[in-house]
Write a protein that holds these residues in place. Structure first.
Motif, PDB file in Angstrom:
ATOM      1  N   ASN A 144      13.795  30.346   1.883  1.00 50.90           N
ATOM      2  CA  ASN A 144      13.602  30.834   3.248  1.00 50.90           C
ATOM      3  C   ASN A 144      13.053  29.783   4.196  1.00 50.90           C
ATOM      4  N   HIS A 145      12.809  28.569   3.691  1.00 50.60           N
ATOM      5  CA  HIS A 145      12.376  27.468   4.547  1.00 50.60           C
ATOM      6  C   HIS A 145      13.536  26.560   4.941  1.00 50.60           C
ATOM      7  N   LYS A 168      11.860  23.091  -2.137  1.00 44.66           N
ATOM      8  CA  LYS A 168      11.561  23.982  -1.014  1.00 44.66           C
ATOM      9  C   LYS A 168      12.001  25.407  -1.320  1.00 44.66           C
ATOM     10  N   LYS A 169      11.273  26.363  -0.760  1.00 48.67           N
ATOM     11  CA  LYS A 169      11.686  27.750  -0.893  1.00 48.67           C
ATOM     12  C   LYS A 169      12.920  27.986  -0.033  1.00 48.67           C
ATOM     13  N   SER A 180      12.260  28.626  -5.129  1.00 47.81           N
ATOM     14  CA  SER A 180      12.692  27.303  -4.694  1.00 47.81           C
ATOM     15  C   SER A 180      14.202  27.170  -4.828  1.00 47.81           C
TER      16      SER A 180
END
Length: 246
Positions: free
Chosen positions: A159-160, A156-157, A117
């Motif tokens: 890569n998002h 959020k991660k 995250s």
């Protein structure tokens, strides 16, 4: 208006005669059959608390120099001294520890861990820096607000996120420890003009409040007016434009 940040107890009046960075007879060539030299810098000193805008064309060796200052690369010969520590005298692990404790870096590649995250990425920087972050949460909130990052992104991660969001998170990660040295390489390439100006405001605000030394590389010469000194790499590098490297 520039955001304000809490003062650090270490932000005492700096001795201007003390150099944060000292290069002496620095010579660097990448290993290989040809071993083409990239940098040959007889001498370059940066005072503690100074803000330097470093410019030069692509291939002039700017990123190579930043990697040497961060201890990611080691000089072929000569001296790279940062905060009184000769980096060439340290092992690779010791350089990693020194960098984590004293140097904040924003490189062109954001180097976020994609499956973690946003918060975890930022907390890792604080963990490896081994600094007590009493105001950790409030500092993140201030940085998020200044860089127009929504608080909802914190879980959020990486890569998002969009490219622009990743870049701004990388900036937060570099600034959260208020490091003594900030090394910043093309940080505004994915930012629009409003976010670029907001980034410059927060970068200068935290650098000034903590007495950080700032080395900033960008092709955007319009940003140079923010800085105490503007240095053209060709002026200090005897090899001129180098050998088509970064």
């Amino acid at each position: 208006m520039q955001p304000s940040f809490p003062e650090n107890a270490k932000s005492a009046v700096l001795d201007e005669a003390t150099a944060a960075i000292m290069l002496e007879n620095l010579y660097f060539a990448y290993p290989g059959k040809r071993q083409e030299p990239v940098l040959d810098i007889p001498e370059w000193h940066i005072a503690q608390g100074d803000h330097v805008f470093l410019r030069g064309p692509s291939g002039s060796g700017k990123s190579t120099l930043l990697n040497l200052l961060a201890g990611i690369l080691v000089a072929t010969r000569g001296t790279v001294e940062v905060l009184g520590q000769e980096l060439g005298a340290l092992s690779a692990r010791e350089r990693d520890r020194f960098r984590a404790a004293h140097i904040g870096i924003v490189f062109q590649q954001f180097n976020l861990i994609p499956y973690l995250s946003v918060l975890d990425n930022i907390q890792l920087a604080a963990y490896f820096g081994r600094k007590k972050q009493i105001d950790f949460d409030s500092t993140i909130k201030q940085l998020f607000a200044a860089l127009a990052l929504d608080d909802s992104l914190i879980t959020k991660k990486a890569n998002h996120l969009s490219v622009g969001q990743q870049q701004r998170v990388a900036i937060v990660r570099a600034l959260v420890n208020a490091p003594e040295i900030l090394i910043v390489d093309e940080p505004t390439s994915a930012l629009d003009s409003d976010l670029r100006n907001a980034f410059m405001d927060v970068l200068l605000a935290i650098s000034q409040s903590r007495g950080s030394t700032l080395i900033f590389v960008s092709h955007d010469t319009a940003l140079s007016h923010y800085f105490h000194h503007v240095v053209n790499l060709s002026e200090i590098n005897r090899l001129g434009a180098g050998n088509d490297v970064s």
